[in-house]
Scaffold this active site. Sequence first.
Site, PDB file in Angstrom:
ATOM      1  N   HIS A  69      29.810  24.805  62.650  1.00 45.68           N
ATOM      2  CA  HIS A  69      30.789  25.887  62.531  1.00 45.68           C
ATOM      3  C   HIS A  69      30.113  27.242  62.683  1.00 45.68           C
ATOM      4  CE1 HIS A  69      34.145  23.458  60.308  1.00 45.68           C
ATOM      5  NE2 HIS A  69      34.043  23.164  61.595  1.00 45.68           N
ATOM      6  N   SER A  77      36.869  20.769  65.884  1.00 43.06           N
ATOM      7  CA  SER A  77      37.016  22.000  65.107  1.00 43.06           C
ATOM      8  C   SER A  77      36.355  23.213  65.760  1.00 43.06           C
ATOM      9  CB  SER A  77      36.454  21.814  63.695  1.00 43.06           C
ATOM     10  OG  SER A  77      35.057  21.637  63.741  1.00 43.06           O
ATOM     11  N   ASP A 105      35.692  27.374  55.584  1.00 44.68           N
ATOM     12  CA  ASP A 105      35.193  26.055  55.176  1.00 44.68           C
ATOM     13  C   ASP A 105      35.045  25.867  53.672  1.00 44.68           C
ATOM     14  OD1 ASP A 105      35.013  25.474  57.830  1.00 44.68           O
ATOM     15  OD2 ASP A 105      32.834  25.627  57.934  1.00 44.68           O
TER      16      ASP A 105
END
Length: 172
Positions: A90, A49, A115
């Site tokens: 992230h 990701s 998210d």
Amino acid sequence: MLSSLANPRQAASQLLNFALILSTAFMMWKGLSVVSDSPSPIVVVLSGSMEPAFQRGDLLFLWNRNIIQETEVGEIVVYEVRGKNIPIVHRVVRKFGAGSEAKLLTKGDNNQGSDEELYAKDQDFLVRKDIIGSVVAYIPFVGYVTILLSEYPWLKTAMLGIMGLVVVLQRE
């Protein structure tokens, strides 16, 4: 080879050496946790990701700077979703407010959306206490060992067995 097993002193010495190695590794981990102010100062990227910034298997070093400096937009952070024990790596894409009350929205560089669906139920944003740490350094692909051990449990058993045999059969 097996003659070392007949000598109890040598077997005890090897067992103590093995215990010393394990305790040293544990103390280094805890020391790094204290210095970095992070419960998990080292994490492995488990998914794609965050590509191209980080690849699956990269080893990340974290620093939790919440006392000195605020988390900013663009910073890559590692957080844990409440109730789950999986670290997520992230980037902070939006920030609302300041200080310990700031609300953060994160997104993987390789993901389409933010998210929000990954957060805990009834949670729309992260707060500073959800952040494990900010990424300060990384080593590419070193964490693949961790991924292999979690995906192939038999490999973990085989490695522990081999390490145990090496300790027992080692001659000094």
